[in-house]
Design an enzyme around this catalytic site. Structure first.
Site, PDB file in Angstrom:
ATOM      1  N   GLY A  53       6.813  43.888  65.775  1.00 25.96           N
ATOM      2  CA  GLY A  53       7.720  44.371  66.807  1.00 25.96           C
ATOM      3  C   GLY A  53       9.118  44.448  66.230  1.00 25.96           C
ATOM      4  N   GLY A  90      10.921  15.698  50.168  1.00 32.23           N
ATOM      5  CA  GLY A  90      11.189  15.573  51.601  1.00 32.23           C
ATOM      6  C   GLY A  90      10.226  14.604  52.269  1.00 32.23           C
ATOM      7  N   ILE A 130       6.534  16.750  57.735  1.00 29.59           N
ATOM      8  CA  ILE A 130       5.490  17.393  56.923  1.00 29.59           C
ATOM      9  C   ILE A 130       5.206  16.556  55.681  1.00 29.59           C
ATOM     10  N   GLU A 179      12.827  11.630  48.658  1.00 33.31           N
ATOM     11  CA  GLU A 179      13.631  11.918  49.856  1.00 33.31           C
ATOM     12  C   GLU A 179      15.111  11.719  49.521  1.00 33.31           C
ATOM     13  N   GLY A 187      12.314  21.107  55.460  1.00 30.15           N
ATOM     14  CA  GLY A 187      12.741  21.691  56.725  1.00 30.15           C
ATOM     15  C   GLY A 187      12.325  23.148  56.848  1.00 30.15           C
ATOM     16  N   ARG A 188      12.558  23.713  58.040  1.00 32.55           N
ATOM     17  CA  ARG A 188      12.220  25.106  58.309  1.00 32.55           C
ATOM     18  C   ARG A 188      13.449  25.822  58.847  1.00 32.55           C
ATOM     19  N   ASP A 208      11.148  28.102  67.948  1.00 39.08           N
ATOM     20  CA  ASP A 208      11.791  27.692  66.700  1.00 39.08           C
ATOM     21  C   ASP A 208      12.968  28.582  66.319  1.00 39.08           C
ATOM     22  N   ALA A 235       6.066  22.564  68.818  1.00 38.76           N
ATOM     23  CA  ALA A 235       5.237  23.508  69.570  1.00 38.76           C
ATOM     24  C   ALA A 235       5.413  23.316  71.081  1.00 38.76           C
ATOM     25  N   HIS A 254      -6.696  -3.540  81.355  1.00 35.96           N
ATOM     26  CA  HIS A 254      -6.957  -4.469  80.248  1.00 35.96           C
ATOM     27  C   HIS A 254      -8.406  -4.328  79.799  1.00 35.96           C
TER      28      HIS A 254
HETATM   29  P1  FAD Z   1       5.624  30.385  65.412  1.00 39.59           P
HETATM   30  O1  FAD Z   1       4.500  29.454  65.720  1.00 39.59           O
HETATM   31  O2  FAD Z   1       6.131  30.396  64.023  1.00 39.59           O
HETATM   32  O3  FAD Z   1       5.155  31.816  65.842  1.00 39.59           O
HETATM   33  C1  FAD Z   1       5.911  32.963  65.607  1.00 39.59           C
HETATM   34  C2  FAD Z   1       4.980  34.135  65.471  1.00 39.59           C
HETATM   35  O4  FAD Z   1       5.745  35.322  65.469  1.00 39.59           O
HETATM   36  C3  FAD Z   1       4.169  34.137  64.177  1.00 39.59           C
HETATM   37  O5  FAD Z   1       2.826  34.442  64.442  1.00 39.59           O
HETATM   38  C4  FAD Z   1       4.808  35.249  63.362  1.00 39.59           C
HETATM   39  O6  FAD Z   1       3.892  35.889  62.492  1.00 39.59           O
HETATM   40  C5  FAD Z   1       5.225  36.196  64.476  1.00 39.59           C
HETATM   41  N1  FAD Z   1       6.286  37.151  64.125  1.00 39.59           N
HETATM   42  C6  FAD Z   1       7.433  36.946  63.443  1.00 39.59           C
HETATM   43  N2  FAD Z   1       8.162  38.088  63.388  1.00 39.59           N
HETATM   44  C7  FAD Z   1       7.449  39.020  64.059  1.00 39.59           C
HETATM   45  C8  FAD Z   1       7.669  40.374  64.366  1.00 39.59           C
HETATM   46  N3  FAD Z   1       8.782  41.017  64.008  1.00 39.59           N
HETATM   47  N4  FAD Z   1       6.721  41.040  65.067  1.00 39.59           N
HETATM   48  C9  FAD Z   1       5.590  40.417  65.467  1.00 39.59           C
HETATM   49  N5  FAD Z   1       5.340  39.134  65.205  1.00 39.59           N
HETATM   50  C10 FAD Z   1       6.262  38.441  64.516  1.00 39.59           C
HETATM   51  N6  FAD Z   1       4.759  21.038  66.042  1.00 39.59           N
HETATM   52  C11 FAD Z   1       4.273  20.169  66.947  1.00 39.59           C
HETATM   53  O7  FAD Z   1       4.746  20.147  68.092  1.00 39.59           O
HETATM   54  N7  FAD Z   1       3.253  19.312  66.641  1.00 39.59           N
HETATM   55  C12 FAD Z   1       2.686  19.290  65.404  1.00 39.59           C
HETATM   56  O8  FAD Z   1       1.772  18.501  65.161  1.00 39.59           O
HETATM   57  C13 FAD Z   1       3.189  20.186  64.424  1.00 39.59           C
HETATM   58  N8  FAD Z   1       2.666  20.206  63.196  1.00 39.59           N
HETATM   59  C14 FAD Z   1       3.147  21.112  62.277  1.00 39.59           C
HETATM   60  C15 FAD Z   1       2.590  21.091  60.994  1.00 39.59           C
HETATM   61  C16 FAD Z   1       3.060  21.981  60.043  1.00 39.59           C
HETATM   62  C17 FAD Z   1       2.445  21.963  58.651  1.00 39.59           C
HETATM   63  C18 FAD Z   1       4.082  22.919  60.383  1.00 39.59           C
HETATM   64  C19 FAD Z   1       4.560  23.912  59.364  1.00 39.59           C
HETATM   65  C20 FAD Z   1       4.629  22.928  61.642  1.00 39.59           C
HETATM   66  C21 FAD Z   1       4.165  22.017  62.602  1.00 39.59           C
HETATM   67  N9  FAD Z   1       4.717  21.970  63.883  1.00 39.59           N
HETATM   68  C22 FAD Z   1       4.244  21.071  64.800  1.00 39.59           C
HETATM   69  C23 FAD Z   1       5.800  22.873  64.295  1.00 39.59           C
HETATM   70  C24 FAD Z   1       5.222  24.045  65.102  1.00 39.59           C
HETATM   71  O9  FAD Z   1       4.238  24.706  64.330  1.00 39.59           O
HETATM   72  C25 FAD Z   1       6.330  25.010  65.498  1.00 39.59           C
HETATM   73  O10 FAD Z   1       7.355  24.304  66.168  1.00 39.59           O
HETATM   74  C26 FAD Z   1       5.790  26.092  66.417  1.00 39.59           C
HETATM   75  O11 FAD Z   1       4.744  26.812  65.815  1.00 39.59           O
HETATM   76  C27 FAD Z   1       6.918  27.058  66.819  1.00 39.59           C
HETATM   77  O12 FAD Z   1       6.419  28.012  67.696  1.00 39.59           O
HETATM   78  P2  FAD Z   1       7.070  29.471  67.797  1.00 39.59           P
HETATM   79  O13 FAD Z   1       6.209  30.208  68.764  1.00 39.59           O
HETATM   80  O14 FAD Z   1       8.510  29.358  68.046  1.00 39.59           O
HETATM   81  O15 FAD Z   1       6.916  30.101  66.335  1.00 39.59           O
HETATM   82  P1  NAD Z   2      12.013  17.662  58.375  1.00 37.03           P
HETATM   83  O1  NAD Z   2      13.361  18.085  58.794  1.00 37.03           O
HETATM   84  O2  NAD Z   2      11.170  16.838  59.278  1.00 37.03           O
HETATM   85  O3  NAD Z   2      12.105  16.828  57.003  1.00 37.03           O
HETATM   86  C1  NAD Z   2      12.719  17.330  55.851  1.00 37.03           C
HETATM   87  C2  NAD Z   2      13.120  16.152  54.990  1.00 37.03           C
HETATM   88  O4  NAD Z   2      13.506  16.643  53.721  1.00 37.03           O
HETATM   89  C3  NAD Z   2      14.305  15.371  55.543  1.00 37.03           C
HETATM   90  O5  NAD Z   2      14.016  14.002  55.550  1.00 37.03           O
HETATM   91  C4  NAD Z   2      15.441  15.729  54.596  1.00 37.03           C
HETATM   92  O6  NAD Z   2      16.388  14.689  54.454  1.00 37.03           O
HETATM   93  C5  NAD Z   2      14.680  15.962  53.309  1.00 37.03           C
HETATM   94  N1  NAD Z   2      15.355  16.821  52.353  1.00 37.03           N
HETATM   95  C6  NAD Z   2      16.067  17.955  52.577  1.00 37.03           C
HETATM   96  N2  NAD Z   2      16.509  18.481  51.409  1.00 37.03           N
HETATM   97  C7  NAD Z   2      16.058  17.666  50.413  1.00 37.03           C
HETATM   98  C8  NAD Z   2      16.162  17.687  48.992  1.00 37.03           C
HETATM   99  N3  NAD Z   2      16.807  18.666  48.365  1.00 37.03           N
HETATM  100  N4  NAD Z   2      15.593  16.694  48.301  1.00 37.03           N
HETATM  101  C9  NAD Z   2      14.909  15.704  48.938  1.00 37.03           C
HETATM  102  N5  NAD Z   2      14.777  15.639  50.274  1.00 37.03           N
HETATM  103  C10 NAD Z   2      15.330  16.609  51.009  1.00 37.03           C
HETATM  104  O7  NAD Z   2      11.266  19.018  57.952  1.00 37.03           O
HETATM  105  P2  NAD Z   2       9.759  19.288  57.559  1.00 37.03           P
HETATM  106  O8  NAD Z   2       9.035  18.018  57.292  1.00 37.03           O
HETATM  107  O9  NAD Z   2       9.811  20.347  56.521  1.00 37.03           O
HETATM  108  O10 NAD Z   2       9.196  19.911  58.894  1.00 37.03           O
HETATM  109  C11 NAD Z   2       9.750  21.125  59.412  1.00 37.03           C
HETATM  110  C12 NAD Z   2       9.645  21.182  60.901  1.00 37.03           C
HETATM  111  O11 NAD Z   2       8.298  21.284  61.320  1.00 37.03           O
HETATM  112  C13 NAD Z   2      10.249  19.972  61.556  1.00 37.03           C
HETATM  113  O12 NAD Z   2      11.323  20.388  62.345  1.00 37.03           O
HETATM  114  C14 NAD Z   2       9.197  19.399  62.416  1.00 37.03           C
HETATM  115  O13 NAD Z   2       9.647  19.176  63.711  1.00 37.03           O
HETATM  116  C15 NAD Z   2       8.076  20.427  62.421  1.00 37.03           C
HETATM  117  N6  NAD Z   2       6.814  19.692  62.228  1.00 37.03           N
HETATM  118  C16 NAD Z   2       6.394  18.883  63.225  1.00 37.03           C
HETATM  119  C17 NAD Z   2       5.250  18.137  63.055  1.00 37.03           C
HETATM  120  C18 NAD Z   2       4.808  17.238  64.157  1.00 37.03           C
HETATM  121  O14 NAD Z   2       5.296  17.395  65.257  1.00 37.03           O
HETATM  122  N7  NAD Z   2       3.909  16.309  63.918  1.00 37.03           N
HETATM  123  C19 NAD Z   2       4.536  18.201  61.878  1.00 37.03           C
HETATM  124  C20 NAD Z   2       5.012  19.022  60.872  1.00 37.03           C
HETATM  125  C21 NAD Z   2       6.158  19.772  61.066  1.00 37.03           C
END
Ligand code: FAD
Ligand code: NAD
Length: 479
Positions: free
Chosen positions: A121, A188, A192, A211, A278-279, A319, A328, A452
């Site tokens: 889109g 990091g 993750i 870290e 980070g993301r 995000d 999520a 309990h």
């Molecule tokens: P996304 O899930 O990134 O979805 C965005 C979508 O938009 C994607 O499908 C992308 O392809 C699509 N898109 C982008 N641009 C376009 C375009 N121009 N046209 C059409 N489509 C497009 N969060 C939790 O709460 N619990 C967890 O346990 C957890 N674990 C995680 C583990 C990992 C390894 C990672 C990387 C993230 C994790 N997260 C977790 C974070 C979670 O995945 C995100 O916060 C969540 O997916 C964000 O949702 P969103 O809909 O904003 O974006």
């Molecule tokens: P994060 O922000 O959780 O952790 C990144 C870590 O990397 C921080 O501790 C930071 O200090 C460190 N860092 C940054 N730059 C560095 C460097 N140059 N050298 C060493 N350390 C460095 O980010 P993430 O783990 O990449 O996760 C990304 C996002 O995805 C988070 O915002 C998180 O909320 C989401 N996520 C959520 C879950 C869950 O809910 N269980 C699981 C995975 C991811």
């Protein structure tokens, strides 16, 4: 030209619930999603269902079972002979779990009469969106409301440790290793880093996590974070805090990482390196500038309290906006609330009661403020904690590591935050979220009966401990 009430760009946890709720409220809704899996297939669900929450939890589950069979079954008197690992099967199950979830979104679209399209889109301005299918065909569509839900992508340390998809990988690559790396490096120690570090460490990788910050999980109450760190180190994760990564160079067989720690330059050699620092928001090729959608200095789409961007009729959630954590369930809530607001309802997201969970073993979960944050915000704090070692169910489960801690306002008794590390705290945190959502006092929890023997009794005990009333653990504070 096809016209809609609402077009959502992005079908992740923020986008697809927004389209569904809008359709439930009578809007003609379309959701366009461009996700392409590594096998070339398309699926809804975004990062979460395809490369994030769900596949990582599938692997965390499998590897925890493996770890427990290896290290804990004998304590229960169970022998399993020679334990084997079929990583291919483990991955097949992970993929099946992801596919079942993303396929479910398709079914939900059908059930709610949402039109779902795979492709891209692009904002054209003036209430128009260009849809480009994966085969390259384009179509101009119109909508009263357009929602940006395009999510985020991993931060690439391009100058220090650039992703190469082979030796230096992001979280998606790390979910798909076809062999267990003997030596695994992670940059990091965030969410993750510790989740995926745990996955591979449980399967036998010698795992070093570098870290940059001196404190482990600074967003978590430090009493809880310290206990979590102790448990993870005990399991074999080598977590080095205060490490400044200088460079990572990938060769044919390994990757050499140079870093500085305690003022000394050091080198480690790994088979694989995961960069998890980070993301960042994803708006590539979205056409924001042409459509008048402003981004902030970090690339997030600028929004007001009602998710309105700087362009009329265009909104953003999940995000891709700076408000709230990248989680999520935050995205889901924003999607639903935005659809309801567009339908004229007075819905709102409560950003003060967003739970967070890290799915290590033991799990780490929290809602609201840590003691450090509450004090920094000027609250007069009273706190109390209770260990799982004092919980009968935890003992029966052989899962006594960890604690629950309440952080409360000494003046009003209101619960400001509850932070915990221990068995199934991902589930226990919901009670604290509900309490905070209802504006509960600590006494409200103290007066609530808990079955309990359950793990939830530790939540009760921690609330009692705030006022020195805990029965099953020693009170630090006297009543
Ligand atoms: P996304 O899930 O990134 O979805 C965005 C979508 O938009 C994607 O499908 C992308 O392809 C699509 N898109 C982008 N641009 C376009 C375009 N121009 N046209 C059409 N489509 C497009 N969060 C939790 O709460 N619990 C967890 O346990 C957890 N674990 C995680 C583990 C990992 C390894 C990672 C990387 C993230 C994790 N997260 C977790 C974070 C979670 O995945 C995100 O916060 C969540 O997916 C964000 O949702 P969103 O809909 O904003 O974006
Ligand atoms: P994060 O922000 O959780 O952790 C990144 C870590 O990397 C921080 O501790 C930071 O200090 C460190 N860092 C940054 N730059 C560095 C460097 N140059 N050298 C060493 N350390 C460095 O980010 P993430 O783990 O990449 O996760 C990304 C996002 O995805 C988070 O915002 C998180 O909320 C989401 N996520 C959520 C879950 C869950 O809910 N269980 C699981 C995975 C991811």
């Amino acid at each position: 030209m096809n016209e809609y009430d609402l077009i959502v760009i992005g079908g992740g946890p923020a986008g697809y619930p927004c389209a569904i709720r809008a359709a439930q409220l009578g809007m003609k809704a379309l959701c366009i999603d461009g996700w392409v899996n590594h096998d070339g297939s398309y699926s809804f669900g975004g990062t979460c269902l395809n490369a994030g929450c769900i596949p990582s939890k599938a692997l965390l589950e499998s590897t925890e079972l493996y770890y427990r069979a290896r290290h804990e079954f004998a304590t229960h008197g169970i022998g399993v002979g020679k334990l084997t690992l079929d990583l291919k099967q483990m991955h097949e199950r992970r993929q099946a779990v992801s596919k079942a979830n993303s396929g479910g979104v398709k079914l939900l679209f059908q059930a709610n009469k949402v039109e779902g399209r795979f492709g891209f889109g692009k904002l054209l301005g003036g209430g128009k969106v260009e849809y480009r299918a994966h085969d390259g065909k384009t179509e101009t569509l119109a909508a009263r409301h357009i929602v940006i839900a395009t999510g985020s992508e991993p931060v690439n340390l391009a100058k220090i440790a650039p992703f190469d998809g082979e030796r230096i990988v992001d979280s998606w690559g790390a979910l798909e290793f076809t062999d267990v790396p003997q030596r695994l490096g992670v940059i990091g120690a965030g969410v993750i880093g510790v989740e995926l570090g745990s996955v591979w460490s449980r399967l036998g990788s010698q795992t070093v996590i570098l870290e940059a910050l001196p404190n482990f999980l600074p967003m978590v109450d430090q009493q809880v974070a310290k206990e979590a760190l102790r448990q993870l180190v005990k399991q074999g994760l080598d977590i080095r805090l205060g490490a400044k990564v200088l460079s990572a160079k990938a060769g044919q067989k390994d990757v050499r990482v140079e870093f500085e720690l305690d003022g000394k330059k050091q080198t480690e050699v790994f088979d694989k390196l995961i960069v998890a620092v980070g993301r960042r928001p994803y708006t590539k090729d979205l056409g924001c500038e042409a459509a008048g959608v402003a981004l902030d200095e970090k690339g997030y789409v600028k929004t007001d309290a009602h998710y309105r961007t700087t362009a009329q009729g265009i909104y953003a959630i999940g995000d891709v906006i700076a408000r709230g954590p990248m989680l999520a369930h935050k995205g889901i809530e924003e999607g639903v609330v935005l659809a309801e607001q567009l339908a004229g309802h007075k819905s709102e997201v409560n950003y003060r009661a967003i739970p967070a969970v890290i799915y290590t073993a033991p799990e780490i979960a929290w809602v609201g403020l840590s003691e450090e944050q509450a004090k920094a915000q000027g609250y007069e704090v009273k706190s109390g904690s209770s260990p799982f070692a004092a919980n009968g169910r935890a003992r029966a489960m052989e899962a006594t590591a960890g604690l629950v801690k309440f952080i409360s306002d000494a003046k009003t008794d209101r619960v400001l935050g509850v932070h915990m590390v221990g068995p199934y705290v991902s589930e226990l945190v919901s009670e604290a979220v509900t309490a905070m959502e209802y504006g509960a006092t600590t006494e409200d929890i103290q007066l609530t009966m808990h079955a309990h023997p359950t793990l939830s009794e530790t939540v009760h005990e921690a609330a009692l401990a705030v006022d020195g009333h805990a029965i099953h653990s020693a009170n630090k504070r006297k009543a």
